[in-house]
Design an enzyme around this catalytic site. Structure first.
Site, short mmCIF file in Angstrom:
data_model
loop_
_atom_site.label_atom_id
_atom_site.label_comp_id
_atom_site.label_asym_id
_atom_site.label_seq_id
_atom_site.Cartn_x
_atom_site.Cartn_y
_atom_site.Cartn_z
N HIS A 93 -26.44 48.64 109.24
CA HIS A 93 -26.32 48.65 110.71
C HIS A 93 -27.11 47.51 111.34
CE1 HIS A 93 -25.22 53.19 110.59
NE2 HIS A 93 -24.19 52.41 110.32
N CYS A 130 -21.48 32.88 119.23
CA CYS A 130 -21.34 32.06 117.99
C CYS A 130 -22.11 32.66 116.83
CB CYS A 130 -21.83 30.63 118.27
SG CYS A 130 -23.62 30.52 118.45
N ARG A 174 -37.87 48.94 121.72
CA ARG A 174 -37.85 49.47 120.35
C ARG A 174 -38.51 48.49 119.38
NH1 ARG A 174 -31.86 51.23 119.31
NH2 ARG A 174 -32.67 51.75 117.24
N THR A 214 -31.20 61.26 106.54
CA THR A 214 -30.08 60.97 107.43
C THR A 214 -29.26 62.23 107.67
OG1 THR A 214 -28.11 59.64 107.84
CG2 THR A 214 -28.57 60.20 105.52
N GLN A 266 -29.60 52.62 106.92
CA GLN A 266 -28.92 52.62 108.21
C GLN A 266 -29.92 52.20 109.29
OE1 GLN A 266 -26.40 56.40 108.74
NE2 GLN A 266 -27.86 56.94 107.14
N TYR A 314 -33.79 47.41 123.70
CA TYR A 314 -34.05 46.95 122.33
C TYR A 314 -35.41 46.27 122.23
CZ TYR A 314 -29.64 48.42 120.40
OH TYR A 314 -28.62 49.22 119.96
N ASN A 327 -34.36 66.02 102.59
CA ASN A 327 -34.30 66.19 104.04
C ASN A 327 -34.88 67.58 104.35
OD1 ASN A 327 -33.44 66.55 106.75
ND2 ASN A 327 -31.72 65.14 106.39
N PRO A 328 -35.78 67.67 105.35
CA PRO A 328 -36.32 69.00 105.67
C PRO A 328 -35.28 69.95 106.25
CG PRO A 328 -37.13 67.34 107.22
CD PRO A 328 -36.40 66.61 106.14
C1 BV8 Z 1 -17.00 51.70 113.14
C2 BV8 Z 1 -27.64 50.71 114.98
C3 BV8 Z 1 -14.83 50.81 113.33
C4 BV8 Z 1 -27.78 50.63 116.45
C5 BV8 Z 1 -26.27 52.69 114.63
C6 BV8 Z 1 -15.41 57.67 118.65
C7 BV8 Z 1 -15.59 56.49 119.36
C8 BV8 Z 1 -16.11 55.33 118.77
C9 BV8 Z 1 -16.45 55.34 117.43
C10 BV8 Z 1 -16.26 56.53 116.73
C11 BV8 Z 1 -15.73 57.68 117.31
N1 BV8 Z 1 -15.69 58.66 116.36
C12 BV8 Z 1 -16.17 58.17 115.20
C13 BV8 Z 1 -16.49 56.88 115.40
C14 BV8 Z 1 -17.04 55.97 114.40
C15 BV8 Z 1 -18.52 55.83 114.68
C16 BV8 Z 1 -19.19 57.15 114.32
O1 BV8 Z 1 -19.34 57.46 113.15
N2 BV8 Z 1 -19.60 57.91 115.34
C17 BV8 Z 1 -20.26 59.18 115.08
C18 BV8 Z 1 -21.23 59.48 116.25
C19 BV8 Z 1 -19.22 60.27 114.95
N3 BV8 Z 1 -18.98 54.76 113.84
C20 BV8 Z 1 -18.94 53.49 114.30
O2 BV8 Z 1 -18.64 53.19 115.43
C21 BV8 Z 1 -19.29 52.45 113.27
N4 BV8 Z 1 -18.29 51.42 113.32
O3 BV8 Z 1 -16.58 52.78 112.85
O4 BV8 Z 1 -16.22 50.61 113.38
C22 BV8 Z 1 -14.27 49.47 113.27
C23 BV8 Z 1 -13.73 49.03 112.06
C24 BV8 Z 1 -13.17 47.76 112.01
C25 BV8 Z 1 -13.19 46.92 113.15
C26 BV8 Z 1 -13.79 47.38 114.35
C27 BV8 Z 1 -14.34 48.64 114.41
C28 BV8 Z 1 -20.62 51.79 113.59
C29 BV8 Z 1 -21.72 52.83 113.58
C30 BV8 Z 1 -23.08 52.14 113.67
C31 BV8 Z 1 -23.81 52.58 114.93
N5 BV8 Z 1 -25.17 52.01 114.93
N6 BV8 Z 1 -27.47 52.11 114.58
C32 BV8 Z 1 -29.16 51.04 116.92
O5 BV8 Z 1 -29.95 51.57 116.11
O6 BV8 Z 1 -29.44 50.83 118.11
S1 BV8 Z 1 -26.13 54.34 114.20
C33 BV8 Z 1 -27.65 55.11 114.34
O7 BV8 Z 1 -27.38 56.50 114.45
C34 BV8 Z 1 -28.50 55.02 113.09
O8 BV8 Z 1 -28.38 53.77 112.46
C35 BV8 Z 1 -28.03 56.14 112.19
O9 BV8 Z 1 -27.04 55.69 111.29
C36 BV8 Z 1 -27.34 57.07 113.14
C37 BV8 Z 1 -28.01 58.38 113.24
O10 BV8 Z 1 -29.35 58.09 113.74
P1 BV8 Z 1 -30.48 59.28 113.93
O11 BV8 Z 1 -29.85 60.48 114.51
O12 BV8 Z 1 -31.71 58.72 114.57
O13 BV8 Z 1 -30.92 59.57 112.54
P2 BV8 Z 1 -30.21 60.43 111.59
O14 BV8 Z 1 -28.82 60.77 111.99
O15 BV8 Z 1 -30.33 59.67 110.37
O16 BV8 Z 1 -31.01 61.86 111.65
C38 BV8 Z 1 -32.35 61.94 111.26
C39 BV8 Z 1 -32.33 62.78 109.97
O17 BV8 Z 1 -33.58 62.69 109.36
C40 BV8 Z 1 -32.06 64.26 110.23
O18 BV8 Z 1 -31.16 64.77 109.28
C41 BV8 Z 1 -33.45 64.90 110.05
O19 BV8 Z 1 -33.37 66.21 109.53
C42 BV8 Z 1 -34.06 63.99 109.03
N7 BV8 Z 1 -35.52 63.90 109.05
C43 BV8 Z 1 -36.35 64.03 110.12
N8 BV8 Z 1 -37.62 63.81 109.72
C44 BV8 Z 1 -37.59 63.53 108.39
C45 BV8 Z 1 -36.25 63.58 107.96
N9 BV8 Z 1 -35.89 63.34 106.70
C46 BV8 Z 1 -36.88 63.06 105.82
N10 BV8 Z 1 -38.18 62.99 106.15
C47 BV8 Z 1 -38.57 63.21 107.42
N11 BV8 Z 1 -39.88 63.16 107.76
ZN ZN Z 2 -24.08 30.80 120.63
#
Ligand code: BV8
Ligand code: ZN
Length: 244
Positions: free
Chosen positions: A118, A129, A70, A190, A100, A67, A215-216
Site C-alpha cells: 500500500h 509524473c 501521520r 491485520t 500493508q 498525511y 492477532n488478539p
Molecule cells: C483496489 C494506505 C482496484 C492508505 C490503505 C468499494 C469501493 C471502492 C473500493 C472497494 C469497494 N469494495 C471493495 C473495494 C476494494 C477496496 C477494499 O478492499 N475495500 C474494503 C474496505 C472492503 N480495495 C481497494 O480499493 C484497493 N484497490 O481494489 O483497486 C483497482 C484495480 C485496478 C485498477 C484500478 C483499481 C486499494 C486498497 C488500499 C487502501 N489503502 N492504506 C493509508 O494508509 O492512508 S488500506 C489501510 O486499511 C491499511 O493499509 C490496511 O490495509 C487497511 C486496514 O487498516 P486498519 O484497520 O488500521 O488495520 P487492520 O485492518 O489491519 O486492523 C488492525 C488489526 O490488528 C485488527 O485485526 C486488530 O485485532 C489487530 N491488532 C490490534 N492490536 C494488535 C493487533 N494485532 C497484533 N498485535 C497487536 N498489538
Molecule cells: Zn511531476
C-alpha cells in the site's frame, strides 16, 4: 501464552517464511491503526473518505495535512519487539515481509526487502509524473497545508495506495510470489478486510502453505487458517523466536 505446538514445529522446519503484516503490527509502537488515527481536529473526518483520489482532487490541502500529521506521529515512535524479532529472524532464515502498513518501522528495526503493497509515507510523489520528492515533515497546526508542486506542474501527493487505486504492480507480484513460494506464512495484525492484500493468505493456502494468524482478536481469516494464536505482535513474535 505459549507458542502453539504446531506453529512452533512448522517454524522450526520452515526453509522460507513470509510474514504479512497490518496496522496491528505497529499498534504496540503507538501508531494508531487506520481507524484510530482520528482524534482531535481530525475526529470529524472519516479516513476511508480521506484516503481516496476523490478527496485529493477535491481538497488536496486537507488530505496533505492529514498525511503530514501521520508522518509527524511516525517520527515520534520506535519499532517494537515484534518488528525487532522479525528483523533478527531475517538474519538467520529466509524471511520475507509483506506489509500493508505505510510506516517504516520494519526497516527501522533492521528488516530489508520489505514489500509495501500500500506504498509508504516516506515516498511522497508527484500526482502527475510520479517523480518521488523529498518533503520536510512538519506537524500541521491547521486542517489544511498546501502540498508542494512538482516541476511538471503536478502536486506532490502521499506515496500511498488509496481506495480505488491499483496496487503497485511490482509490489503485488512480489507479494503474491512470497505468498505462493514459502513453507510458512504468518499473518500478523491485520483484520483481513482490505483487498486484494487480504487475498494473499488464500493464495498461500492454494499452494499448500501452512498459514498461522497472530492477532488478539478473531478475524474473517481466523476460521480458514491452520492456527490462530490469540497473541500480539510484540509478545507473540519474540516468544516464537525464543522457542525456535
Ligand atoms: C483496489 C494506505 C482496484 C492508505 C490503505 C468499494 C469501493 C471502492 C473500493 C472497494 C469497494 N469494495 C471493495 C473495494 C476494494 C477496496 C477494499 O478492499 N475495500 C474494503 C474496505 C472492503 N480495495 C481497494 O480499493 C484497493 N484497490 O481494489 O483497486 C483497482 C484495480 C485496478 C485498477 C484500478 C483499481 C486499494 C486498497 C488500499 C487502501 N489503502 N492504506 C493509508 O494508509 O492512508 S488500506 C489501510 O486499511 C491499511 O493499509 C490496511 O490495509 C487497511 C486496514 O487498516 P486498519 O484497520 O488500521 O488495520 P487492520 O485492518 O489491519 O486492523 C488492525 C488489526 O490488528 C485488527 O485485526 C486488530 O485485532 C489487530 N491488532 C490490534 N492490536 C494488535 C493487533 N494485532 C497484533 N498485535 C497487536 N498489538
Ligand atoms: Zn511531476
Amino acid at each position: 501464552m505459549t507458542v502453539p505446538a504446531e506453529l512452533l514445529e512448522r517454524a522450526r522446519a520452515a526453509r522460507s517464511i513470509t510474514v504479512l503484516t497490518g496496522a496491528g503490527m505497529s499498534a504496540e509502537s503507538g501508531v494508531p491503526t487506520f481507524r484510530d488515527v482520528q482524534t482531535g481536529l481530525w475526529a470529524k473526518y472519516d479516513p476511508m473518505t480521506l484516503a481516496t483520489p476523490e478527496a485529493w482532487r477535491e481538497d488536496p490541502a486537507l488530505v496533505w495535512a492529514w498525511y503530514q500529521r501521520r508522518c509527524a506521529m511516525l517520527l515520534a515512535v520506535q519499532p517494537n519487539a515484534g518488528h525487532r524479532a522479525l528483523a533478527d529472524w531475517g538474519q538467520k532464515a529466509d524471511v520475507r515481509i509483506v506489509t500493508q502498513n505505510v510506516d517504516d518501522l520494519h526497516e527501522r528495526a533492521g528488516s530489508s526487502g520489505v514489500v509495501h503493497v500500500h506504498g509508504s509515507l516516506r515516498t511522497p510523489r508527484c500526482d502527475t509524473c510520479w517523480t518521488v520528492h523529498t518533503v520536510e515533515v512538519v506537524e500541521p497546526d491547521s486542517e489544511r497545508v498546501q502540498p508542494s508542486s512538482c516541476e511538471c506542474g503536478g502536486l506532490v501527493r502521499p506515496g500511498v495506495v488509496w481506495f480505488g487505486e491499483a496496487l503497485p504492480e511490482d509490489a503485488w507480484n512480489a507479494a503474491a510470489d512470497a505468498a505462493a513460494s514459502c513453507d510458512l506464512m504468518l499473518v500478523v495484525g491485520t483484520s483481513s478486510i482490505v483487498y486484494p492484500a487480504a487475498g494473499l493468505p488464500r493464495i498461500a493456502m492454494e499452494f499448500g502453505v501452512f498459514v498461522a494468524e497472530i492477532n488478539p482478536e478473531r478475524t474473517d481469516l481466523s476460521r480458514a487458517v491452520d492456527v490462530h494464536w490469540e497473541s500480539t505482535a510484540a509478545t507473540g513474535l519474540p516468544r516464537l523466536l525464543e522457542a525456535i
